[in-house]
Design a protein around this motif. Structure first.
Motif, PDB file in Angstrom:
ATOM      1  N   LYS A 271     -74.969   5.877 -16.316  1.00 39.89           N
ATOM      2  CA  LYS A 271     -75.094   4.575 -15.667  1.00 39.89           C
ATOM      3  C   LYS A 271     -76.312   3.859 -16.235  1.00 39.89           C
ATOM      4  N   THR A 272     -76.250   2.541 -16.294  1.00 40.35           N
ATOM      5  CA  THR A 272     -77.288   1.781 -16.994  1.00 40.35           C
ATOM      6  C   THR A 272     -78.538   1.534 -16.155  1.00 40.35           C
ATOM      7  N   SER A 273     -78.453   1.601 -14.834  1.00 41.88           N
ATOM      8  CA  SER A 273     -79.605   1.268 -13.997  1.00 41.88           C
ATOM      9  C   SER A 273     -80.751   2.253 -14.236  1.00 41.88           C
ATOM     10  N   ALA A 274     -81.976   1.724 -14.156  1.00 44.46           N
ATOM     11  CA  ALA A 274     -83.172   2.499 -14.503  1.00 44.46           C
ATOM     12  C   ALA A 274     -83.414   3.643 -13.522  1.00 44.46           C
ATOM     13  N   ILE A 275     -84.067   4.679 -14.047  1.00 39.73           N
ATOM     14  CA  ILE A 275     -84.350   5.894 -13.286  1.00 39.73           C
ATOM     15  C   ILE A 275     -85.841   6.189 -13.350  1.00 39.73           C
ATOM     16  N   THR A 276     -86.404   6.618 -12.242  1.00 41.80           N
ATOM     17  CA  THR A 276     -87.718   7.240 -12.249  1.00 41.80           C
ATOM     18  C   THR A 276     -87.509   8.748 -12.208  1.00 41.80           C
ATOM     19  N   TRP A 277     -87.970   9.417 -13.262  1.00 40.62           N
ATOM     20  CA  TRP A 277     -87.887  10.872 -13.349  1.00 40.62           C
ATOM     21  C   TRP A 277     -89.224  11.439 -12.891  1.00 40.62           C
ATOM     22  N   VAL A 278     -89.199  12.481 -12.089  1.00 39.76           N
ATOM     23  CA  VAL A 278     -90.432  13.079 -11.584  1.00 39.76           C
ATOM     24  C   VAL A 278     -90.372  14.591 -11.756  1.00 39.76           C
ATOM     25  N   ASP A 279     -91.442  15.154 -12.317  1.00 35.56           N
ATOM     26  CA  ASP A 279     -91.596  16.602 -12.445  1.00 35.56           C
ATOM     27  C   ASP A 279     -92.824  16.989 -11.638  1.00 35.56           C
ATOM     28  N   THR A 280     -92.621  17.651 -10.496  1.00 36.01           N
ATOM     29  CA  THR A 280     -93.733  17.900  -9.580  1.00 36.01           C
ATOM     30  C   THR A 280     -94.626  19.060 -10.008  1.00 36.01           C
ATOM     31  N   HIS A 281     -94.119  19.946 -10.848  1.00 27.86           N
ATOM     32  CA  HIS A 281     -94.892  21.105 -11.332  1.00 27.86           C
ATOM     33  C   HIS A 281     -94.623  21.235 -12.825  1.00 27.86           C
ATOM     34  N   ALA A 282     -95.202  20.331 -13.600  1.00 23.16           N
ATOM     35  CA  ALA A 282     -94.748  20.121 -14.974  1.00 23.16           C
ATOM     36  C   ALA A 282     -95.024  21.293 -15.912  1.00 23.16           C
ATOM     37  N   GLY A 283     -96.175  21.935 -15.810  1.00 21.84           N
ATOM     38  CA  GLY A 283     -96.514  22.955 -16.800  1.00 21.84           C
ATOM     39  C   GLY A 283     -96.748  22.310 -18.158  1.00 21.84           C
ATOM     40  N   ARG A 284     -96.407  23.004 -19.217  1.00 22.52           N
ATOM     41  CA  ARG A 284     -96.627  22.511 -20.580  1.00 22.52           C
ATOM     42  C   ARG A 284     -95.358  21.856 -21.120  1.00 22.52           C
ATOM     43  N   GLY A 285     -95.542  20.964 -22.059  1.00 23.87           N
ATOM     44  CA  GLY A 285     -94.384  20.302 -22.652  1.00 23.87           C
ATOM     45  C   GLY A 285     -93.615  21.208 -23.593  1.00 23.87           C
ATOM     46  N   ILE A 286     -94.352  21.982 -24.391  1.00 24.65           N
ATOM     47  CA  ILE A 286     -93.745  22.851 -25.404  1.00 24.65           C
ATOM     48  C   ILE A 286     -94.460  24.199 -25.381  1.00 24.65           C
ATOM     49  N   TYR A 287     -93.681  25.267 -25.529  1.00 20.93           N
ATOM     50  CA  TYR A 287     -94.227  26.620 -25.529  1.00 20.93           C
ATOM     51  C   TYR A 287     -93.961  27.281 -26.881  1.00 20.93           C
ATOM     52  N   PRO A 288     -94.972  27.397 -27.755  1.00 19.43           N
ATOM     53  CA  PRO A 288     -94.785  28.152 -28.995  1.00 19.43           C
ATOM     54  C   PRO A 288     -94.529  29.626 -28.654  1.00 19.43           C
ATOM     55  N   LEU A 289     -93.481  30.179 -29.210  1.00 23.83           N
ATOM     56  CA  LEU A 289     -93.107  31.546 -28.851  1.00 23.83           C
ATOM     57  C   LEU A 289     -93.982  32.596 -29.511  1.00 23.83           C
ATOM     58  N   ASP A 290     -94.825  32.176 -30.457  1.00 26.56           N
ATOM     59  CA  ASP A 290     -95.739  33.127 -31.077  1.00 26.56           C
ATOM     60  C   ASP A 290     -97.126  33.102 -30.432  1.00 26.56           C
TER      61      ASP A 290
ATOM     62  N   PRO B 201    -105.642  23.461 -13.621  1.00 25.92           N
ATOM     63  CA  PRO B 201    -106.472  22.829 -14.654  1.00 25.92           C
ATOM     64  C   PRO B 201    -106.122  23.258 -16.074  1.00 25.92           C
ATOM     65  N   GLY B 202    -105.905  24.558 -16.272  1.00 26.48           N
ATOM     66  CA  GLY B 202    -105.564  25.036 -17.615  1.00 26.48           C
ATOM     67  C   GLY B 202    -104.236  24.507 -18.098  1.00 26.48           C
ATOM     68  N   GLU B 203    -103.246  24.526 -17.217  1.00 28.16           N
ATOM     69  CA  GLU B 203    -101.936  24.009 -17.593  1.00 28.16           C
ATOM     70  C   GLU B 203    -101.983  22.507 -17.841  1.00 28.16           C
ATOM     71  N   HIS B 204    -102.805  21.820 -17.052  1.00 26.51           N
ATOM     72  CA  HIS B 204    -102.930  20.373 -17.250  1.00 26.51           C
ATOM     73  C   HIS B 204    -103.559  20.059 -18.603  1.00 26.51           C
ATOM     74  N   ARG B 205    -104.506  20.860 -19.046  1.00 26.28           N
ATOM     75  CA  ARG B 205    -105.102  20.640 -20.376  1.00 26.28           C
ATOM     76  C   ARG B 205    -104.045  20.803 -21.467  1.00 26.28           C
ATOM     77  N   HIS B 206    -103.181  21.779 -21.301  1.00 30.83           N
ATOM     78  CA  HIS B 206    -102.094  21.952 -22.268  1.00 30.83           C
ATOM     79  C   HIS B 206    -101.121  20.766 -22.198  1.00 30.83           C
TER      80      HIS B 206
ATOM     81  N   GLU C 188     -99.263  18.008 -12.606  1.00 26.67           N
ATOM     82  CA  GLU C 188     -99.686  19.400 -12.793  1.00 26.67           C
ATOM     83  C   GLU C 188    -101.032  19.603 -12.114  1.00 26.67           C
ATOM     84  N   LEU C 189    -101.130  20.635 -11.274  1.00 26.22           N
ATOM     85  CA  LEU C 189    -102.329  20.895 -10.484  1.00 26.22           C
ATOM     86  C   LEU C 189    -103.238  21.949 -11.103  1.00 26.22           C
TER      87      LEU C 189
END
Length: 280
Positions: free
Chosen positions: A32-51, A124-129, A121-122
């Motif tokens: 549907k074309t109408s705009a959306i507000t997406w919310v992530d209440t406990h975001a964590g990190r955006g990307i996790y390098p597996l190494d 501190p370490g995860e928020h820095r990431h 993100e609450l």
């Protein structure tokens, strides 16, 4: 401050279940074309390098995304699982699995012009990431250091016609289960049409039943439940399965999740259930 950091568990089976559900939900809402507000209440990190040291220490991706990635060509086209893995390939263009995408990445990728994204993100370490993910955020996305559910409730309703919220705390605190149910109820009161996805763990203590019963007794309607069980509850000390609740799911989401759940259950030698927890 709680010690939980998701990097130790990134890419595990529960992540696959959660992010596949989120992807299916986002794909349908985008139609549907109408705009959306997406919310992530406990975001964590955006990307996790597996190494990374953390992810390698847990190594849970070896039983989660790794076998799924290795069999990615075996899934039919089109299918939800195949489409989701194609999206993940954008982070791994050389066909080797180097990174796993957290929920901020999936939600940022779902955004269109006019949409908004609020990442909370609450820890501190995860928020820095998470802060390091800023350069990959599209216009209309914002990162916040603070308590997601509390702040979200203060700012409802949102400016856009539609709202989609992901709630997936660590559940380190036992009261989280009832707190999540209360948050869902209050969102539904303030934004009747809101779409809310809740992740919860299946553990031997069975505390998720408190969440499920509280949601049922809250008076909210139209709640879909998806569970993926991948270990024997009687033989497992930790998490034996993953659950998702979706308030106001789009049409045919239940069918999509049922098909994908069967495919995941076959891969992980488990079982999948998709049902209406609270009818319309």
């Amino acid at each position: 401050m709680l010690a939980y950091q998701h990097a130790y568990h990134a890419g595990n089976i529960a992540d696959v279940h959660k992010h596949l559900t989120l992807f299916a939900l986002a794909q349908q809402l985008r139609e549907k074309t109408s705009a959306i507000t997406w919310v992530d209440t406990h975001a964590g990190r955006g990307i996790y390098p597996l190494d990374s040291a953390e992810t390698q220490r847990g190594g849970e991706f070896l039983d989660g995304i790794q076998p799924l990635w290795q069999r990615r060509e075996s899934f039919p086209q089109p299918s939800l699982v195949h489409s989701w893995l194609q999206q993940l390939a954008a982070l791994n263009p050389d066909e080797h699995l180097h990174c796993y995408a957290g929920s901020p990445w999936w939600l940022a990728r779902a955004m269109r012009s006019g949409d908004h994204l609020e990442l909370y993100e609450l820890h501190p370490g995860e928020h820095r990431h998470l802060q390091q993910f800023d350069q990959q955020l599209p216009v209309g996305a914002r990162r916040h250091f603070g308590d997601g559910p509390t702040t979200l409730l203060k700012h409802l309703p949102v400016a856009t016609p539609r709202l989609c919220v992901l709630i997936d705390p660590s559940y380190e605190v036992k009261s989280d289960y009832l707190a999540v149910a209360e948050t869902l109820s209050r969102i539904a009161e303030k934004v009747r049409h809101a779409v809310v996805a809740i992740w919860y763990p299946l553990l031997a203590a069975q505390r998720h039943l408190e969440l499920l019963e509280a949601v049922r007794e809250s008076g909210v309607r139209k709640v879909l439940r998806s569970e993926l069980i991948y270990a024997d509850p009687d033989q497992t000390r930790g998490m034996y399965g993953s659950g998702m609740l979706v308030l106001n799911p789009p049409w045919q989401l239940d069918q999509q999740l049922s098909e994908a759940g069967e495919q995941l259950a076959a891969l992980y030698a488990g079982r999948s259930t998709v049902e209406w927890w609270v009818a319309e």
